[in-house]
Write an enzyme that holds these catalytic residues in place. Structure first.
Site, PDB file in Angstrom:
ATOM      1  N   LYS A 168     -10.599 -25.768 -82.358  1.00 49.98           N
ATOM      2  CA  LYS A 168      -9.154 -25.683 -82.125  1.00 49.98           C
ATOM      3  C   LYS A 168      -8.631 -24.433 -82.837  1.00 49.98           C
ATOM      4  O   LYS A 168      -8.021 -24.498 -83.908  1.00 49.98           O
ATOM      5  CB  LYS A 168      -8.485 -26.965 -82.629  1.00 49.98           C
ATOM      6  CG  LYS A 168      -7.261 -27.334 -81.825  1.00 49.98           C
ATOM      7  CD  LYS A 168      -6.929 -28.796 -81.979  1.00 49.98           C
ATOM      8  CE  LYS A 168      -5.541 -29.127 -81.499  1.00 49.98           C
ATOM      9  NZ  LYS A 168      -5.220 -28.718 -80.132  1.00 49.98           N
ATOM     10  N   ARG A 191     -12.853 -32.363 -87.347  1.00 48.95           N
ATOM     11  CA  ARG A 191     -12.817 -31.286 -86.352  1.00 48.95           C
ATOM     12  C   ARG A 191     -12.276 -30.004 -86.968  1.00 48.95           C
ATOM     13  O   ARG A 191     -12.756 -28.910 -86.664  1.00 48.95           O
ATOM     14  CB  ARG A 191     -11.954 -31.725 -85.153  1.00 48.95           C
ATOM     15  CG  ARG A 191     -12.072 -30.800 -83.962  1.00 48.95           C
ATOM     16  CD  ARG A 191     -11.483 -31.407 -82.715  1.00 48.95           C
ATOM     17  NE  ARG A 191     -10.043 -31.595 -82.822  1.00 48.95           N
ATOM     18  CZ  ARG A 191      -9.301 -32.258 -81.938  1.00 48.95           C
ATOM     19  NH1 ARG A 191      -9.867 -32.803 -80.869  1.00 48.95           N
ATOM     20  NH2 ARG A 191      -8.010 -32.381 -82.107  1.00 48.95           N
TER      21      ARG A 191
HETATM   22  N1  PLP Z   1      -8.162 -29.932 -75.186  1.00 49.04           N
HETATM   23  C1  PLP Z   1      -7.359 -29.009 -75.709  1.00 49.04           C
HETATM   24  C2  PLP Z   1      -7.542 -27.597 -75.305  1.00 49.04           C
HETATM   25  C3  PLP Z   1      -6.363 -29.390 -76.637  1.00 49.04           C
HETATM   26  O1  PLP Z   1      -5.547 -28.486 -77.165  1.00 49.04           O
HETATM   27  C4  PLP Z   1      -6.234 -30.744 -76.982  1.00 49.04           C
HETATM   28  C5  PLP Z   1      -5.236 -31.179 -77.952  1.00 49.04           C
HETATM   29  O2  PLP Z   1      -5.498 -31.374 -79.085  1.00 49.04           O
HETATM   30  C6  PLP Z   1      -7.099 -31.679 -76.389  1.00 49.04           C
HETATM   31  C7  PLP Z   1      -8.046 -31.234 -75.501  1.00 49.04           C
HETATM   32  C8  PLP Z   1      -7.009 -33.122 -76.729  1.00 49.04           C
HETATM   33  O3  PLP Z   1      -7.570 -33.387 -77.971  1.00 49.04           O
HETATM   34  P1  PLP Z   1      -7.088 -34.621 -78.838  1.00 49.04           P
HETATM   35  O4  PLP Z   1      -7.255 -35.825 -77.981  1.00 49.04           O
HETATM   36  O5  PLP Z   1      -8.013 -34.651 -79.998  1.00 49.04           O
HETATM   37  O6  PLP Z   1      -5.679 -34.371 -79.199  1.00 49.04           O
HETATM   38  C1  COI Z   2      -2.396 -31.704 -79.000  1.00 52.18           C
HETATM   39  O1  COI Z   2      -2.495 -32.486 -78.074  1.00 52.18           O
HETATM   40  O2  COI Z   2      -2.232 -32.066 -80.171  1.00 52.18           O
HETATM   41  C2  COI Z   2      -2.463 -30.277 -78.809  1.00 52.18           C
HETATM   42  O3  COI Z   2      -2.745 -29.579 -79.736  1.00 52.18           O
HETATM   43  C3  COI Z   2      -2.162 -29.716 -77.504  1.00 52.18           C
HETATM   44  C4  COI Z   2      -1.170 -28.622 -77.656  1.00 52.18           C
HETATM   45  C5  COI Z   2      -1.343 -27.754 -76.478  1.00 52.18           C
HETATM   46  C6  COI Z   2       0.217 -29.138 -77.813  1.00 52.18           C
END
Ligand code: PLP
Ligand code: COI
Length: 341
Positions: A184, A82
């Site tokens: 991200k 990602r």
């Molecule tokens: N959506 C957003 C905007 C996020 O910042 C995050 C955190 O990483 C997620 C979703 C969840 O993604 P992940 O499950 O890969 O941590």
């Molecule tokens: C995560 O879940 O790792 C994120 O980056 C979310 C963040 C808003 C703390």
């Protein structure tokens, strides 16, 4: 190895400086070999791409102590992949995912004394990130970059841990169609800061963002994807090109189908149908699965039957299975756990 003297059970989701971080620099078209340092400061040009035009992307992952005392991290290859996509979208050089995983492993290993013990309720949050570090004044990508990884021990993202939260439908947008919502990038989070401060001021824990084009479809929150459960026990998560492809959400869909024998689908979810769901939760690395008890849409309340005291039964099963896999209590699918030591 002796653990640090930290009150693990009372950690919030905050920054605690740990001993080591990883740094690699990109210059003249190549990344250097990189390595660990104890220096937690960054010195860059006052005109650096990150400072002027927000050229920065990041990742978020966790290291866990398993029941049998190993230190592991969860699907780091997917975070590496990602971050490659995020960097490419912001015209940054890709830090290859194999090197990404190696950097994450080195950083966790060097900070093993900060990985919270099994059963403490805390985890070691890992934050890889990169940014344009040399001067740019015209709007263009930087020529030089820095990739770094630091760690910080954390507790629950929402105060109260597994207690259901209340969120509101936001009037602010997080992402545009054909924009950067699916990567991200720091800029997406800058976009959400006013909305989250305003939500907190008004007594809400988070914002539910709708699609900015039609404002009829559920997108995500500032830091997590949504997960819903229908009254007949089907797991549903919103599909959209402008939300972050959450690794937790993708893993939960697999867990729902393959471990729990549930039906699970990723599809567009209209806000109008939200009132008909039985359970709602936020999923992500930081959020794990945080149950949502109530959604407020301009004064109109949607209260889920699971209530404000505990997680709904299917959310709970998903939570227990996912965390069971991450903590080594339940056999993980091939390749999901990367053992650090
Ligand atoms: N959506 C957003 C905007 C996020 O910042 C995050 C955190 O990483 C997620 C979703 C969840 O993604 P992940 O499950 O890969 O941590
Ligand atoms: C995560 O879940 O790792 C994120 O980056 C979310 C963040 C808003 C703390």
């Amino acid at each position: 190895m002796e653990k640090k003297d930290i009150d693990w059970g009372n950690l919030g989701f905050g920054y605690v400086k740990t001993d080591y971080r990883y740094v690699s620099n990109y210059k003249n078209g190549a990344w250097d070999e990189g390595g660990l340092t104890t220096d937690d400061t960054v010195t860059i040009s006052e005109c650096a791409g990150v400072l002027q035009y927000a050229q920065t992307v990041f990742e978020g992952m966790k290291a866990y102590t398993t029941e049998d005392g190993r230190i592991v991290t969860f699907r780091p290859d997917l975070n590496g992949e990602r971050m490659e996509h995020s960097a490419a979208r912001l015209e940054m050089p890709v830090f290859p995912k194999d090197r990404f995983v190696d950097a994450v492993v080195q950083t966790i290993k060097a900070n093993a004394a900060y990985v919270p013990p099994y059963g403490s309720g805390a985890t070691l949050y890992v934050r890889p990130y990169m940014f344009g570090s040399d001067a740019v004044i015209g709007v263009k990508p930087a020529n030089e970059y820095q990739f770094r990884v630091f760690t910080t021990p954390v507790g629950p993202y929402f105060k109260g841990g597994a207690k259901p939260i209340t969120i509101r439908v936001s009037d602010f947008d997080r992402a545009a169609p054909n924009g950067t919502g699916h990567i991200k990038a720091g800029l997406n989070y800058a976009m959400s800061l006013h909305a989250i401060v305003d939500a907190h001021k008004n007594g809400f824990d988070e914002n539910m963002y709708l699609d900015s084009k039609t404002r009829t479809k559920v997108e995500e929150t500032g830091g997590a994807n949504f997960l819903f459960v229908t009254k007949d026990g089907k797991v549903v998560t919103p599909k959209s090109d402008s939300i972050l492809p959450s690794i937790t959400r993708r893993s939960l869909i697999y867990v729902a189908k393959e471990y729990l024998g549930l039906e699970a689908e990723e599809r567009e979810v209209y806000f109008d149908e939200v009132k008909d769901f039985a359970e709602c939760g936020l999923c992500g690395t930081a959020a794990v699965i945080s149950p949502v008890g109530k959604i407020v849409d301009h004064g109109k309340e949607i209260c889920f039957p699971s209530g404000m005291n505990e997680m709904g039964p299917i959310t709970k099963k998903l939570y227990e299975t996912l965390t069971g896999i991450q903590m080594g209590r339940i056999q993980a699918p091939e390749g999901w756990l990367k053992v650090i030591e």
